[in-house]
Design an enzyme around this catalytic site. Structure first.
Site, PDB file in Angstrom:
ATOM      1  N   ASP A 152      -6.535  -4.005  -1.831  1.00  5.65           N
ATOM      2  CA  ASP A 152      -6.340  -5.426  -2.155  1.00  5.65           C
ATOM      3  C   ASP A 152      -6.708  -6.329  -0.979  1.00  5.65           C
ATOM      4  O   ASP A 152      -6.713  -7.541  -1.114  1.00  5.65           O
ATOM      5  CB  ASP A 152      -4.915  -5.712  -2.673  1.00  5.65           C
ATOM      6  N   ASP A 155      -8.183  -1.865   2.724  1.00  3.37           N
ATOM      7  CA  ASP A 155      -6.987  -1.112   3.099  1.00  3.37           C
ATOM      8  C   ASP A 155      -6.801   0.007   2.047  1.00  3.37           C
ATOM      9  O   ASP A 155      -7.554   0.060   1.069  1.00  3.37           O
ATOM     10  CB  ASP A 155      -5.761  -2.052   3.235  1.00  3.37           C
ATOM     11  N   ASP A 206      -4.949   0.588  -0.488  1.00  3.60           N
ATOM     12  CA  ASP A 206      -4.772   0.285  -1.913  1.00  3.60           C
ATOM     13  C   ASP A 206      -5.716  -0.811  -2.406  1.00  3.60           C
ATOM     14  O   ASP A 206      -5.585  -1.307  -3.536  1.00  3.60           O
ATOM     15  CB  ASP A 206      -3.300   0.008  -2.272  1.00  3.60           C
ATOM     16  N   SER A 249       0.317   0.310   0.791  1.00  4.37           N
ATOM     17  CA  SER A 249      -0.689  -0.678   1.173  1.00  4.37           C
ATOM     18  C   SER A 249      -1.340  -0.331   2.516  1.00  4.37           C
ATOM     19  O   SER A 249      -1.908   0.739   2.661  1.00  4.37           O
ATOM     20  CB  SER A 249      -0.041  -2.056   1.175  1.00  4.37           C
TER      21      SER A 249
HETATM   22 MG    MG Z   1      -2.824  -3.501   0.339  1.00 12.30          MG
END
Ligand code: MG
Length: 448
Positions: free
Chosen positions: A244, A240, A242, A97
């Protein structure tokens, strides 16, 4: 050596230090067995350790008899959507993340395309056996690829019923997007182009060499601020690694703060679909103001995305998320989804024909102060119990640690799940008041 973090949100560590390929293989194999040896979908972000982690994860899954579908480099919400839209028994997103480049992790999703619910996640991590029972040569899984999941994700976003795509396209927004060289480059520019935007790409190569500290906080987005101003863009988006979490830079080249990603989404979506908002206990009380405007309620859950998603599903909420830039649009799916958030924000801009600064100015502004106290893990529970008594005259919420509710301010005291610290979050109507309350709370906790 740093501690490997094993929690309900997955298994996270520094690659080669505490998170090794052997360990990734073991957890993946265990997840395969936990998922009844069904089909597992695997995607990863752009980290340089991603291929090594991926091969270890796939080896683990195939060896226990799971068929594996490789999505390549994709956003985490794309992995979840692919699981939901298939007959897979689960999914693994290989990503740490917002953590720096040396970290990696595995996040586990169930067959419904949602991260494992806390109870299932606890069962999963607690049941890791000493020795994995691998399948025989006759029962090995098969590996296949699916390169179309990002396209399907974009299509699903474009089908959000309350979005007027033609109206968005007609505005020909100029957008700068900073994907920090994470997985965002695989989806965000393509989505924005399909919304008729002129897209200026910043750090959109999925190299895993992060162009700045990857958490999309104001202090890390100076480059995006400058680019938005230099290009005289309508808006800047940052994600970020990833994809989300979503942060926004205004047309003035200033970060508006991650809290506002969710608040703007709430205002637009509630104008189209009535229903209660769900967010966590540490997100802004501006959600209550917005809810009041639309005659609906705010449900507050424990911190952690899955708690918010679970509640949203239960009450059929049209919008929810977390103040860290996590926007959840159930019309797409029950997870934080930055690309969906971008489409919603552009939909709002197109609808109102105003600038992003003007839309932000119409939302009440509160001020956060966040700090922490370090203490021994075994003392934390007692301190929180004592704090409950010390603040006995206040209205309290003990859903997750202790939240003290005042008049137009709140203080949230909760222990970290991964470090020996107690976090103190405060929100009020002025920065001075929040700083003061936070400082005082920390002094109180130290004396208990
Ligand atoms: Mg993330």
């Amino acid at each position: 050596m740093n501690k490997l973090m094993i929690s309900v949100s997955g298994v996270r560590g520094i690659f080669g230090d505490n998170l090794t390929p052997e360990l990734a293989l073991k957890y993946a194999a265990h997840f395969g067995i936990f998922s009844q040896r069904g089909k597992i979908i695997v995607g990863r972000d752009s980290r340089t350790t991603g291929p090594a982690m991926f091969h270890a994860v796939v080896a683990g899954l195939l060896s226990v008899g799971c068929d594996v579908v490789d999505l390549g480099i994709v956003s985490t919400p794309t992995v979840l959507l692919a699981v939901e839209d298939s007959d897979a028994a689960g999914g693994i997103a290989i990503t740490a993340s917002h953590n720096p480049a040396e970290w990696n992790a595995m996040k586990f999703a169930g067959e419904n395309g949602m991260f494992l619910f806390p109870e299932a996640a606890s069962d999963f991590v607690a049941s890791l056996p000493e020795k994995i029972k691998f399948a025989s040569w006759k029962n090995m899984g098969r590996l296949s690829k699916d390169d179309e999941t990002t396209t399907r994700h974009i299509e699903k976003i474009l089908q959000i019923p309350y979005l007027d795509i033609d109206k968005i396209k007609a505005r020909k927004f100029k957008v700068v997007v900073d994907c920090v060289n994470g997985a965002g480059g695989m989806i965000a520019p393509a989505l924005l182009r399909s919304l008729g935007c002129e897209v200026i790409q910043l750090n959109c190569q999925p190299t895993g060499i992060f162009a700045h500290t990857p958490e999309p906080l104001n202090k890390n987005l100076v480059g995006l601020e400058k680019a938005v101003a230099a290009h005289e863009a309508d808006i800047g988006f940052a994600t970020d690694p990833d994809v989300d979490r979503l942060a926004i830079v205004s047309e003035k080249g200033r970060c508006i703060g991650e809290e506002f990603s969710l608040l703007l989404a709430e205002k637009f979506i509630l104008s189209r679909q009535k229903g209660d908002i769900v967010t966590n206990l540490s997100s802004s009380m501006a959600s209550e103001d917005i809810a009041a405007e639309f005659g609906v309620k705010v449900h507050r859950t424990k911190v952690g995305e899955i708690n918010v998603c679970k509640k949203m599903k239960e009450i059929n909420s049209p919008v929810g998320g977390e103040g860290n830039g996590g926007v959840i649009c159930p019309e797409v799916h029950y997870t934080r989804d930055a690309p969906a958030g971008m489409a919603v924000i552009l939909g709002y801009l197109a609808e109102k024909n105003k600038s992003i600064s003007q839309l932000v100015a119409a939302i009440p502004r509160y001020y956060f102060t966040k700090d922490k106290v370090t203490m021994e893990t075994d003392k934390m529970e007692t301190i929180i119990e004592k704090a409950e008594k010390a603040y006995g005259n206040f209205q309290l919420d003990t859903t997750d640690g202790l939240k003290i509710l005042g008049d137009k301010y709140w203080i949230h005291i909760r222990k970290s799940g991964t470090e020996p610290i107690i976090r103190v979050y405060v929100e009020s109507t002025s920065q001075e008041q929040s700083d003061g309350l936070c400082c005082k709370t920390i002094e109180t906790l130290k004396k208990l």
